[in-house]
Design a protein around this motif. Structure first.
Motif, PDB file in Angstrom:
ATOM      1  N   LEU A 225      -7.126  62.282 -22.120  1.00 20.55           N
ATOM      2  CA  LEU A 225      -6.535  61.251 -21.581  1.00 20.55           C
ATOM      3  C   LEU A 225      -6.103  61.473 -20.381  1.00 20.55           C
ATOM      4  N   ALA A 226      -6.450  60.990 -19.267  1.00 19.16           N
ATOM      5  CA  ALA A 226      -5.977  61.125 -17.895  1.00 19.16           C
ATOM      6  C   ALA A 226      -4.949  60.007 -17.575  1.00 19.16           C
ATOM      7  N   PHE A 227      -3.562  60.464 -17.232  1.00 17.77           N
ATOM      8  CA  PHE A 227      -2.684  59.825 -16.791  1.00 17.77           C
ATOM      9  C   PHE A 227      -2.473  59.801 -15.332  1.00 17.77           C
ATOM     10  N   TYR A 228      -2.535  58.275 -14.679  1.00 14.70           N
ATOM     11  CA  TYR A 228      -2.851  58.542 -13.230  1.00 14.70           C
ATOM     12  C   TYR A 228      -1.787  57.346 -12.694  1.00 14.70           C
ATOM     13  N   GLY A 229      -0.896  56.662 -13.577  1.00 15.29           N
ATOM     14  CA  GLY A 229       0.035  55.450 -13.079  1.00 15.29           C
ATOM     15  C   GLY A 229       0.859  54.902 -14.251  1.00 15.29           C
ATOM     16  N   MET A 230       1.511  54.206 -13.675  1.00 14.80           N
ATOM     17  CA  MET A 230       2.657  53.689 -14.925  1.00 14.80           C
ATOM     18  C   MET A 230       3.121  52.196 -14.617  1.00 14.80           C
ATOM     19  N   ALA A 231       2.100  51.312 -14.479  1.00 20.84           N
ATOM     20  CA  ALA A 231       2.482  49.746 -14.010  1.00 20.84           C
ATOM     21  C   ALA A 231       3.326  49.172 -14.733  1.00 20.84           C
TER      22      ALA A 231
END
Length: 317
Positions: A225-231
């Motif tokens: 799982l690649a986490f690249y933001g938190m909209a």
């Protein structure tokens, strides 16, 4: 020159068009007459000072531009700030020549969003042929490109999520095999069902909160799982190291700024993406061409999740 400047942190209401002095380039910089500036979700975090890098006031937001230099060279460039303006100073190392056949909207789309999709799939999750990829926010700038890149790289199945039926239809048009509503009551079960009852291999996630939690729970052994933001601006639950052992899972974070120290790799990414656009293999979805004076509306639309594809502001309007 005309520019959008903020003198206090806050929501879209702090964005104001004003007159500021023209920027002056240094020895390792270029002055660009901006034809389009890209709008990214990160800009909304920069405006309210919730971004990874702290901002200083006064500030001209905008992290990417396309335009021409004094000698007529057409370039797209990544900038830390200063993009929402008629002119911008860019570092020579982060300026990319735009080939014929790539329009302004496409050019800026290939910067933060295109390169993010490229790095997520090729360098962070190391997608392998035949693997299943979940792309959240699939109708957005990164998501719409990630769907197409994943398919081109041989993904066995692409599962998209998006908040409206219109956005889910767009994801399917771009090549996703299945499109789900991320607000479904049991997202973990829905993802596994969409993959024929099997857990998923790769998740590209930029929503946060329960979407992150349930996506992690849906990973197969050796899943990433690649986490690249938190909209959503909602923190996911903390991840216990022992829980990662349960399915030999990997969770990674990604921020494109960490690639700025490797210009050759950035130029490789831009060149490969641009070649795919020219060849007709990569479709850029235009999400709105806003006048500089309408930048507040662009931010409101983006934060309200009313957009799809790439948003730009036009300093010439």
């Amino acid at each position: 020159m005309r520019a959008v400047q903020i003198t206090e942190f806050g929501g879209p209401e702090v964005l104001r068009v004003t007159e500021v002095p023209d920027p002056v380039p240094g020895d390792d910089e270029l002055l660009v007459d901006v034809s389009r500036a890209g709008v990214n979700f990160a800009d909304t975090h920069q405006t309210d000072d919730s971004y990874l890098a702290p901002a200083k006031l006064p500030l001209i937001p905008g992290g990417e531009v396309v335009g021409t230099t004094a000698d007529g060279r057409r370039v797209a460039a990544i900038v830390g700030s200063g993009g929402y303006a008629e002119k911008a100073v860019v570092k020579k190392a982060l300026a990319f020549d735009v080939p014929e056949g790539v329009d302004d909207v496409s050019a800026v789309a290939l910067l933060v969003q295109g390169m993010t999709a490229w790095f997520l799939l090729k360098k962070i999750t190391h997608l392998q042929k035949g693997e299943t990829v979940v792309v959240h926010a699939a109708a957005g700038g990164v998501g719409s490109l990630a769907i197409q890149l994943a398919k081109a790289m041989g993904a066995g199945r692409v599962i998209a999520t998006a908040s409206t039926q219109q956005k889910r239809d767009l994801a399917l048009e771009l090549g996703a095999d299945v499109a789900l509503d991320p607000a479904t009551e049991d997202l973990k079960a829905a993802l596994i069902e969409a993959n024929g009852g099997k857990r998923v291999d790769v998740v590209l996630e930029m929503t946060g909160g329960r979407v992150t939690n349930e996506s992690l729970a849906a990973l197969a052994p050796f899943g990433r799982l690649a986490f690249y933001g938190m909209a959503s601006r909602e923190q996911p639950e903390p991840v216990a190291m022992t829980s990662l052992m349960a399915h030999t899972s990997t969770v990674s974070g990604f921020w494109l700024a960490h690639a700025f120290g490797n210009p050759p790799l950035l130029h490789q990414a831009f060149r490969e993406l641009a070649d795919e656009v020219v060849a007709g293999n990569l479709k850029i979805i235009g999400g709105g061409d806003y006048a500089l004076s309408d930048v507040r509306q662009a931010h409101e639309d983006l934060r309200g999740r009313r957009t799809a594809g790439k948003l730009v502001v036009n300093p010439g309007k």
